[in-house]
Design a protein around this motif. Structure first.
Motif, PDB file in Angstrom:
ATOM      1  N   LEU A 120       0.814  -1.216   0.000  1.00 42.32           N
ATOM      2  CA  LEU A 120       0.000   0.000   0.000  1.00 42.32           C
ATOM      3  C   LEU A 120       0.846   1.264   0.000  1.00 42.32           C
ATOM      4  N   LYS A 121       1.985   1.194   0.658  1.00 44.55           N
ATOM      5  CA  LYS A 121       2.785   2.403   0.864  1.00 44.55           C
ATOM      6  C   LYS A 121       3.234   3.020  -0.455  1.00 44.55           C
ATOM      7  N   ARG A 122       3.578   2.192  -1.447  1.00 43.10           N
ATOM      8  CA  ARG A 122       4.056   2.773  -2.704  1.00 43.10           C
ATOM      9  C   ARG A 122       2.973   3.596  -3.395  1.00 43.10           C
ATOM     10  N   PHE A 123       1.717   3.163  -3.285  1.00 38.24           N
ATOM     11  CA  PHE A 123       0.644   3.926  -3.917  1.00 38.24           C
ATOM     12  C   PHE A 123       0.177   5.084  -3.048  1.00 38.24           C
ATOM     13  N   GLN A 124       0.300   4.957  -1.744  1.00 39.13           N
ATOM     14  CA  GLN A 124       0.018   6.098  -0.869  1.00 39.13           C
ATOM     15  C   GLN A 124       1.003   7.229  -1.126  1.00 39.13           C
ATOM     16  N   LEU A 125       2.281   6.889  -1.194  1.00 36.29           N
ATOM     17  CA  LEU A 125       3.304   7.902  -1.443  1.00 36.29           C
ATOM     18  C   LEU A 125       3.198   8.469  -2.852  1.00 36.29           C
ATOM     19  N   LEU A 126       2.854   7.621  -3.816  1.00 35.91           N
ATOM     20  CA  LEU A 126       2.686   8.084  -5.188  1.00 35.91           C
ATOM     21  C   LEU A 126       1.548   9.094  -5.282  1.00 35.91           C
ATOM     22  N   SER A 127       0.422   8.773  -4.673  1.00 34.81           N
ATOM     23  CA  SER A 127      -0.725   9.678  -4.717  1.00 34.81           C
ATOM     24  C   SER A 127      -0.405  10.995  -4.029  1.00 34.81           C
ATOM     25  N   GLU A 128       0.311  10.927  -2.905  1.00 34.24           N
ATOM     26  CA  GLU A 128       0.713  12.147  -2.215  1.00 34.24           C
ATOM     27  C   GLU A 128       1.617  13.002  -3.099  1.00 34.24           C
ATOM     28  N   ALA A 129       2.572  12.352  -3.765  1.00 39.41           N
ATOM     29  CA  ALA A 129       3.511  13.084  -4.610  1.00 39.41           C
ATOM     30  C   ALA A 129       2.824  13.740  -5.800  1.00 39.41           C
ATOM     31  N   LEU A 130       1.759  13.117  -6.287  1.00 37.24           N
ATOM     32  CA  LEU A 130       1.038  13.648  -7.445  1.00 37.24           C
ATOM     33  C   LEU A 130      -0.149  14.515  -7.050  1.00 37.24           C
ATOM     34  N   GLY A 131      -0.364  14.660  -5.738  1.00 42.04           N
ATOM     35  CA  GLY A 131      -1.470  15.472  -5.271  1.00 42.04           C
ATOM     36  C   GLY A 131      -2.832  14.865  -5.540  1.00 42.04           C
ATOM     37  N   VAL A 132      -2.910  13.536  -5.447  1.00 41.14           N
ATOM     38  CA  VAL A 132      -4.139  12.806  -5.768  1.00 41.14           C
ATOM     39  C   VAL A 132      -4.703  12.191  -4.486  1.00 41.14           C
ATOM     40  N   ASN A 133      -5.997  12.256  -4.306  1.00 41.14           N
ATOM     41  CA  ASN A 133      -6.649  11.646  -3.152  1.00 41.14           C
ATOM     42  C   ASN A 133      -7.305  10.336  -3.595  1.00 41.14           C
ATOM     43  N   LEU A 134      -6.568   9.233  -3.440  1.00 44.52           N
ATOM     44  CA  LEU A 134      -7.054   7.919  -3.858  1.00 44.52           C
ATOM     45  C   LEU A 134      -6.882   6.914  -2.734  1.00 44.52           C
TER      46      LEU A 134
END
Length: 231
Positions: free
Chosen positions: A70-84
């Protein structure tokens, strides 16, 4: 030449074309979850940087392998400014990775030959659902008597204990076993830690870092291994 009785393999980018599966899986993740929020190049570059850093943390025992999911997609969404919500993204990605796995050229044929002479096992740093899906998709039980996944045993390469688990399952000793893999940090260092000879699968002909001793063998592909061991 040492008369090996067993061979341990890394899985991803040693036996199977992980990069191809990852590329197609990420393309689908982008189309289904991130297309409306980010440019494709930014999505891919951020994912690879985050994913690589997390797996390095796993290798250095700073992060439990199960947290990568989960962490890789949590960090990815944070970096891209996405709430997913990371859960459906991770589940989708895992399904794609597990069901699109394919052999690197000549690997299945090489395993068929090697299986007549050696006990074969796999030691993989990976997430259980993905690696188990690959095991089923490619019928890995046909060749391998041991299949050790880091998340299942809560130990990751290059720690020697994960290799010792596989050696115990194969009822063999480190001195009679060859470790085959593409990673110097997890596979080669793990072989050194566990007291095994190492065969480096160096498809890109990269230079060996000066601090490492020369591995016992260096090949471009597992497809070359039967001829090497039986010459």
């Amino acid at each position: 030449m040492v008369p090996y009785e067993s061979i341990l393999f890394d899985l991803d980018d040693t036996l199977i074309d992980f990069k191809a599966s990852e590329s197609s899986a990420l393309a689908l993740v982008y189309e289904n979850f991130y297309r409306a929020f980010a440019q494709q190049d930014a999505f891919h570059s951020r994912f690879h940087a985050i994913n690589q850093s997390l797996w390095k943390a796993v290798e250095s025992t700073q992060l439990p392998v199960g947290q990568v999911r989960l962490k890789r997609f949590q960090l990815l969404s944070e970096a891209l400014g996405v709430n997913l919500d990371a859960e459906p993204v991770a589940a989708f990605y895992e399904h794609q990775l597990g069901t699109t796995a394919r052999w690197l050229p000549g690997t299945a044929e090489a395993l068929s030959l090697l299986g007549h002479h050696y006990k074969l096992g796999i030691v993989t740093n990976g997430l259980t659902p993905i690696q188990r899906a690959k095991h089923q998709h490619l019928s890995l039980g046909t060749w391998f008597k041991s299949f050790v996944i880091s998340e299942e045993v809560a130990i990751s390469k290059p720690q020697k204990e994960i290799f010792h688990l596989a050696l115990t399952q194969l009822e063999t000793a480190p001195a009679r076993t060859l470790m085959v893999g593409d990673s110097l940090t997890s596979d080669y260092q793990g072989a050194l830690n566990a007291g095994m000879d190492f065969c480096w699968i160096n498809a890109k002909r990269l230079p060996l870092p000066a601090h490492l001793p020369e591995p016992r063998f260096t090949l471009r592909s597992v497809a070359e291994l039967p001829a090497l061991l039986h010459r």
